[in-house]
Design a protein around this motif. Structure first.
Motif, mmCIF file in Angstrom:
data_model
loop_
_atom_site.group_PDB
_atom_site.id
_atom_site.type_symbol
_atom_site.label_atom_id
_atom_site.label_comp_id
_atom_site.label_asym_id
_atom_site.label_seq_id
_atom_site.Cartn_x
_atom_site.Cartn_y
_atom_site.Cartn_z
ATOM 1 N N ASN A 94 4.617 -26.835 -24.899
ATOM 2 C CA ASN A 94 5.493 -27.593 -25.790
ATOM 3 C C ASN A 94 6.107 -26.601 -26.768
ATOM 4 O OD1 ASN A 94 6.541 -29.058 -28.021
ATOM 5 N ND2 ASN A 94 5.275 -30.822 -27.476
ATOM 6 N N ARG A 95 7.331 -26.183 -26.470
ATOM 7 C CA ARG A 95 7.966 -25.144 -27.296
ATOM 8 C C ARG A 95 8.270 -25.657 -28.696
ATOM 9 N NH1 ARG A 95 9.534 -20.553 -24.674
ATOM 10 N NH2 ARG A 95 9.816 -20.699 -22.432
ATOM 11 N N ALA A 96 8.650 -26.913 -28.814
ATOM 12 C CA ALA A 96 9.017 -27.458 -30.121
ATOM 13 C C ALA A 96 7.838 -27.407 -31.085
ATOM 14 C CB ALA A 96 9.527 -28.885 -29.974
ATOM 15 N N SER A 97 6.664 -27.707 -30.565
ATOM 16 C CA SER A 97 5.463 -27.703 -31.405
ATOM 17 C C SER A 97 4.706 -26.385 -31.316
ATOM 18 C CB SER A 97 4.531 -28.844 -30.991
ATOM 19 O OG SER A 97 5.180 -30.087 -31.130
ATOM 20 N N GLN A 98 5.168 -25.467 -30.483
ATOM 21 C CA GLN A 98 4.529 -24.163 -30.270
ATOM 22 C C GLN A 98 3.067 -24.366 -29.911
ATOM 23 O OE1 GLN A 98 7.503 -22.235 -33.582
ATOM 24 N NE2 GLN A 98 5.537 -21.305 -33.376
ATOM 25 N N TYR A 99 2.892 -25.048 -28.809
ATOM 26 C CA TYR A 99 1.593 -25.568 -28.400
ATOM 27 C C TYR A 99 1.457 -25.411 -26.891
ATOM 28 C CZ TYR A 99 -1.449 -29.677 -27.513
ATOM 29 O OH TYR A 99 -2.413 -30.554 -27.102
ATOM 30 N N ILE A 100 0.274 -24.924 -26.469
ATOM 31 C CA ILE A 100 -0.019 -24.769 -25.050
ATOM 32 C C ILE A 100 -1.325 -25.495 -24.769
ATOM 33 C CG2 ILE A 100 -0.442 -23.086 -23.206
ATOM 34 C CD1 ILE A 100 0.661 -20.991 -25.249
ATOM 35 N N SER A 101 -1.434 -26.077 -23.599
ATOM 36 C CA SER A 101 -2.673 -26.755 -23.254
ATOM 37 C C SER A 101 -3.119 -26.372 -21.848
ATOM 38 C CB SER A 101 -2.513 -28.267 -23.364
ATOM 39 O OG SER A 101 -1.592 -28.725 -22.389
ATOM 40 N N LEU A 102 -4.414 -26.519 -21.618
ATOM 41 C CA LEU A 102 -5.002 -26.323 -20.296
ATOM 42 C C LEU A 102 -5.909 -27.505 -20.031
ATOM 43 C CD1 LEU A 102 -5.537 -24.462 -17.815
ATOM 44 C CD2 LEU A 102 -7.506 -23.582 -19.081
ATOM 45 N N LEU A 103 -5.674 -28.165 -18.914
ATOM 46 C CA LEU A 103 -6.475 -29.320 -18.507
ATOM 47 C C LEU A 103 -7.265 -28.938 -17.270
ATOM 48 C CD1 LEU A 103 -6.829 -32.480 -19.073
ATOM 49 C CD2 LEU A 103 -5.278 -32.750 -17.131
ATOM 50 N N ILE A 104 -8.556 -29.188 -17.301
ATOM 51 C CA ILE A 104 -9.406 -28.944 -16.133
ATOM 52 C C ILE A 104 -9.958 -30.285 -15.681
ATOM 53 C CG2 ILE A 104 -11.391 -27.703 -15.205
ATOM 54 C CD1 ILE A 104 -11.119 -25.718 -17.504
ATOM 55 N N ARG A 105 -9.660 -30.639 -14.454
ATOM 56 C CA ARG A 105 -10.167 -31.893 -13.892
ATOM 57 C C ARG A 105 -11.380 -31.617 -13.032
ATOM 58 N NH1 ARG A 105 -4.805 -32.001 -13.288
ATOM 59 N NH2 ARG A 105 -4.971 -31.238 -11.152
ATOM 60 N N ASP A 106 -12.254 -32.636 -12.911
ATOM 61 C CA ASP A 106 -13.409 -32.532 -12.022
ATOM 62 C C ASP A 106 -14.163 -31.224 -12.254
ATOM 63 O OD1 ASP A 106 -13.939 -32.395 -8.409
ATOM 64 O OD2 ASP A 106 -15.207 -33.190 -10.011
ATOM 65 N N SER A 107 -14.615 -31.018 -13.465
ATOM 66 C CA SER A 107 -15.258 -29.758 -13.861
ATOM 67 C C SER A 107 -16.425 -29.398 -12.952
ATOM 68 C CB SER A 107 -15.769 -29.865 -15.299
ATOM 69 O OG SER A 107 -14.723 -30.123 -16.193
ATOM 70 N N LYS A 108 -16.510 -28.113 -12.656
ATOM 71 C CA LYS A 108 -17.602 -27.555 -11.850
ATOM 72 C C LYS A 108 -18.484 -26.686 -12.739
ATOM 73 C CE LYS A 108 -15.334 -29.018 -8.166
ATOM 74 N NZ LYS A 108 -15.725 -30.299 -7.538
ATOM 75 N N LEU A 109 -19.727 -26.487 -12.317
ATOM 76 C CA LEU A 109 -20.610 -25.583 -13.057
ATOM 77 C C LEU A 109 -19.978 -24.201 -13.183
ATOM 78 C CD1 LEU A 109 -24.081 -26.487 -11.484
ATOM 79 C CD2 LEU A 109 -23.166 -27.235 -13.687
#
Lengths: 114, 112
Positions: free
Chosen positions: B65-80
């Motif tokens: 999100n360039r306007a908010s200067q924000y980056i995210s990382l989503l991890i689904r179905d987490s593994k050990l």
């Protein structure tokens, strides 16, 4: 498929001793970097070399010197080691320093200074 | 304001959970963004680049999100095996930072 190779992997020094950390990459990258990583501090850039024949200071250059020996090799020297230089040192390389290319890291040198 | 800020965590989640990490950056001129993964006592390794339109790599999704200067990382179905520290990385122009600025990382621990 070596990538970035650092030597040594571990080293213990006494205060005042000198040593050189070696780094070599086989990816034909132009740019190379030295970082240190301390608990709670993240990666901090010590020196970098945008291309063969050039070196520049990073965020924490004091107490260190570097040499870009050729395109493949970039060494980091501690002339008179101090306990504050106890850290994990990572060498990295990238195609260029423009910032649009990721950096690839060696597996680190763990340095303890007594 | 720090150049790249991340919640240090730790995030403790059960296997199979979905977890999201956020990162903010201060330089509005930054153009390149990456997520790295660092296992305990190992070197940082590139996980994925982050593109303007967002991008996905298997269970991992990155958003910008360039306007908010924000980056995210989503991890689904987490593994050990996802247990690691995740570093947000942003490019910089000039100064003494070289060409990439690394956040201090967010620690993830996935439990059975």
């Amino acid at each position: 498929n070596a990538g970035v190779t650092q030597t040594p992997k571990f080293q213990v020094l006494k205060t005042g001793q000198s040593m050189t950390l070696q780094c070599a990459q086989d990816m034909n990258h132009n740019s190379m970097y030295w970082y240190r990583q301390d608990p709670g501090m993240g990666l901090r850039l010590i020196y970098y070399s945008a291309s063969e024949g050039t070196t520049d200071k990073g965020e924490v250059p004091n107490g260190y010197n570097v040499s870009r020996l050729n395109k493949r090799e970039f060494s980091l020297r501690l002339e008179s080691a101090a306990p504050s230089q106890t850290s994990v040192y990572f060498c990295a390389s990238s195609y260029r320093t423009k910032g649009d290319q990721p950096q690839h890291f060696g597996d680190g040198t763990r340095l303890s200074i007594l | 304001r720090k150049e790249v800020e991340q919640d240090p965590g730790p995030f403790n989640v059960p296997e199979g959970a979905t977890v999201a990490f956020n990162c903010t950056y201060s330089n509005s001129a930054s153009q390149s963004f990456f997520w790295y993964r660092q296992d305990c006592r190992k070197e940082p390794k590139l996980l994925m680049s982050v593109y303007s339109s967002g991008n996905e790599d298997g269970r991992f999704t990155a958003q910008l999100n360039r306007a908010s200067q924000y980056i995210s990382l989503l991890i689904r179905d987490s593994k050990l095996s996802d247990s690691a520290t995740y570093l947000c990385v942003v490019n910089a122009y000039g100064g003494s930072q070289g060409n990439l600025i690394f956040g201090k990382g967010t620690k993830l621990s996935v439990k059975p």
